[in-house]
Design a protein around this motif. Structure first.
Motif, PDB file in Angstrom:
ATOM      1  N   ALA A   1       0.815  -1.218   0.000  1.00 30.50           N
ATOM      2  CA  ALA A   1       0.000   0.000   0.000  1.00 30.50           C
ATOM      3  C   ALA A   1       0.845   1.262   0.000  1.00 30.50           C
ATOM      4  O   ALA A   1       0.332   2.333  -0.344  1.00 30.50           O
TER       5      ALA A   1
ATOM      6  N   THR B   1      -6.968  -1.514  -3.860  1.00 41.27           N
ATOM      7  CA  THR B   1      -7.855  -2.275  -2.975  1.00 41.27           C
ATOM      8  C   THR B   1      -8.248  -3.603  -3.597  1.00 41.27           C
ATOM      9  O   THR B   1      -8.192  -4.661  -2.947  1.00 41.27           O
TER      10      THR B   1
ATOM     11  N   CYS C   1      -5.653   1.389   2.472  1.00 40.18           N
ATOM     12  CA  CYS C   1      -5.706   2.141   1.208  1.00 40.18           C
ATOM     13  C   CYS C   1      -6.417   3.476   1.409  1.00 40.18           C
ATOM     14  O   CYS C   1      -6.027   4.487   0.821  1.00 40.18           O
TER      15      CYS C   1
END
Length: 648
Positions: free
Chosen positions: A266, A293, A346
């Motif tokens: 991420a 995601t 995220c």
């Protein structure tokens, strides 16, 4: 006729599938740099879609009109930025990333540009280049003089022999600039002239004040997020030492197999979302969020399979079968919270790219107390025992993205959400290649701690429970020097970007002292309360004695842990974070782990030997990194920063 219509329909469907597969394959072609190319592709696709183009244009025009309507002169690229957002709140694990790719800063908002201008103006005043904001006292009293001597941020004036010279020195060194004038060009000229002539200095008081302001919110954020993990250890620890060791084993396994890789992957959104935000097509920030995601959700499938069979896997590594059973039970329940955890990780990057760093803090201020209440209710109030802890964790993990969504929807941040898009399933190649280095670095550091935890299991249940307490204490104390390192990194990077080398060195020294003081303070607290701290987790006398015997080693570690954290931050500020990453990995796998196993198993020091090896490793990495910082060419860093700014 119907049959004739079906053939083209099937043909179109198969063609669209081939086109999608082709676009996915093409996304893995060589790109440089990856982030710019990915955003450029999205912009090109966006501009070809009339509906999306109208949407983004409407939002972009609104944004640009807001910028043009006020302080238009502040937008000049030649004005150095003395205010920059802190990028550390994207983290939140107990041992954050060793080194991540450089984060591209998004464009500043009006408020942030105004803060940058205020910072420039304040620094000019402190260097006596602009007239003071308030009239000077003619004859300051004794306490006023002492206060100014200790806390004043003004650069001291040299002593002069006569009053006439003193009066002259009170005058601004350059032409005064009207603060509310129609343009900011005079201020730009004054600033650039002062920097070119080397007249901009800073004081340790100013740097200490700035770094303290930068750090305080980060410390709160990190403490709140880590409390979500540590609450279950507090709740379960009083059930028994077997449960305490099992929750530590489960937590470390979850970190190395899921949480650390997810956080590492991420980190690429730090760059991608910032690039998208700076492109002017704000809805592309939401597109990057969706893309990452969905990708991470896909990776959760093998993770869920591993966790479902974790009991059998851990049983091959841990002599105590019951510990493996409880840890496996913990992981199977927590599977229910991992998709939400991905969405929250995220989502943090999504709001961070917009400069909404307080959003994460607000979310955690709600979720952290709820998590504590859930742990108490499930484990003790309802009598669910050990199984209540993972249920509380899963509930809290599902609550985090919900609160963040509500913040974005009803408070701020929705301007960068353009709705769900099928483009989220394309252009994955550059995103994955950009994300992999961050995942490797984070997972490598976590894996070292997982090895130590598995090794501790060889000593028995009591030592595994003691290891749980040691890791928790170490991770908790780390939440103070790490935010300090982020603050120091940001401040040094700001000053280097403004071509103020001497000021950057002063800020680095202040950050070093701050890390040393923090480490010494943590050392005193850990050592002084070595018998009281384990009582917070357990009443088992054997575990308490083991922890108390190892606490002196952990107290020494605090000093080098703080210094190492600060050195990482200073290297990031210099733009040389890759050195810190390699040095840290070497210290763990070449120095710390061999010494830990040699002392722990070879000399039979057990847990004390394992932590002594980590302490030596941190000492080594601190020495290496501070030597690099001491011998670094700071002027070269200024030129590199200038080149990056010009390219950006």
């Amino acid at each position: 006729m119907d049959g004739g219509r079906d053939i083209p329909s099937q043909h179109v469907t198969s063609t669209s599938h081939r086109d999608f597969a082709s676009s996915l394959v093409r996304s893995f072609t060589a790109t440089s740099p990856l982030a710019q190319e990915l955003v450029a592709r999205d912009i090109a696709e966006c501009s070809s879609d009339e509906e999306d183009d109208r949407t983004s244009r409407g939002r972009r025009v609104s944004h640009e009109n807001a910028f043009d309507s006020e302080d238009e002169d502040d937008e000049g690229a030649r004005t150095p930025t003395l205010y920059r957002r802190l990028s550390g709140v994207a983290y939140g694990s107990s041992r954050p990333a060793i080194a991540v790719p450089p984060v591209s800063e998004p464009v500043l908002t009006q408020i942030e540009r105004r803060r940058s201008r205020d910072a420039e103006r304040s620094l000019l005043r402190d260097n006596h280049i602009l007239p003071p904001k308030h009239a000077l006292e003619k004859e300051p009293g004794f306490f006023s003089r002492v206060y100014k001597r200790v806390f004043s941020t003004k650069v001291p004036l040299p002593e002069t022999p006569d009053e006439e010279s003193r009066v002259a020195e009170r005058q601004p060194l350059l032409t005064p600039v009207p603060e509310d004038g129609p343009t900011a060009d005079p201020l730009n000229e004054v600033w650039e002239t002062a920097v070119a002539e080397g007249k901009i200095k800073t004081t340790w008081q100013r740097e200490a004040q700035t770094i303290a302001v930068y750090s305080r919110s980060l410390i709160v954020t990190f403490m709140l997020q880590y409390s979500i993990n540590v609450a279950s250890i507090f709740a379960v620890g009083r059930i028994g030492k077997l449960e305490l060791g099992a929750v530590s084993l489960a937590t470390m396994t979850a970190n190395i197999t899921c949480y650390a890789p997810i956080q590492g992957l991420a980190t690429s959104l730090d760059t991608l979302c910032a690039q998208a935000f700076g492109s002017g097509h704000k809805h592309l920030v939401g597109l990057q969020l969706q893309r990452m995601t969905f990708f991470l959700w896909l990776l959760l499938l093998p993770v869920a399979i591993v966790w479902f069979h974790a009991e059998d896997i851990l049983a091959t590594m841990i002599p105590e079968r019951r510990s493996a059973e409880l840890a496996g039970m913990y992981l199977r329940i927590v599977i229910a919270g991992t998709p939400a955890m991905v969405a929250f990780e995220c989502g943090k990057r999504f709001v961070q790219a917009q400069g909404l760093f307080q959003a994460t803090t607000y979310v955690l201020m709600i979720a952290a107390p709820v998590n504590i209440i859930l742990n108490y209710t499930f484990v003790w109030r309802l009598g669910w025992g050990f199984i209540g802890a993972p249920i509380a964790v899963a509930c809290t993990q599902n609550l985090l993205p919900i609160i963040l969504f509500l913040y974005v929807r009803f408070v701020d941040g929705s301007q960068c959400w353009g709705g769900l898009s099928k483009r989220a399933f394309s252009n994955w190649g550059p995103m994955i290649r950009l994300a992999l280095p961050g995942m490797i670095m984070v997972a490598a550091e976590w894996f070292a701690f997982e090895i130590l935890t598995l090794a501790t299991g060889q000593f028995g249940t009591s030592y595994l429970a003691a290891q749980s307490i040691m890791v928790t204490v170490s991770a908790t104390t780390f939440q103070i020097p790490f935010p300090l390192s982020i603050a120091g990194s940001t401040r040094v990077a700001n000053l280097i970007g403004a071509k103020l080398v001497d000021a950057a060195k002063t800020s680095a020294k202040v950050t070093f002292v701050g890390g040393l003081v923090t480490g010494l303070l943590n050392m005193v607290i850990v050592f002084a309360f070595r018998y009281q701290i384990p009582l917070l987790f357990t009443h088992d006398q054997e575990v308490i004695e083991i922890v108390a015997s190892v606490m002196p080693v952990l107290s020494v570690l605090q000093v080098f842990d703080g210094l190492a954290a600060v050195s990482h931050g200073l290297l990031r500020g210099l733009g040389r974070q890759e050195i810190g990453g390699y040095a840290n990995l070497a210290s763990y796998y070449i120095v710390a782990l061999p010494i830990s196993f040699g002392l722990g198993f070879g000399l039979d020091w057990k847990l004390a030997g394992l932590w002594a090896g980590v302490t030596v490793g941190l000492l080594v990495v601190s020495c290496i990194e501070y030597w690099v910082i001491y011998t670094a060419d700071w002027d070269r860093s200024v030129k590199e920063a200038e080149h990056r700014n010009a390219s950006g």
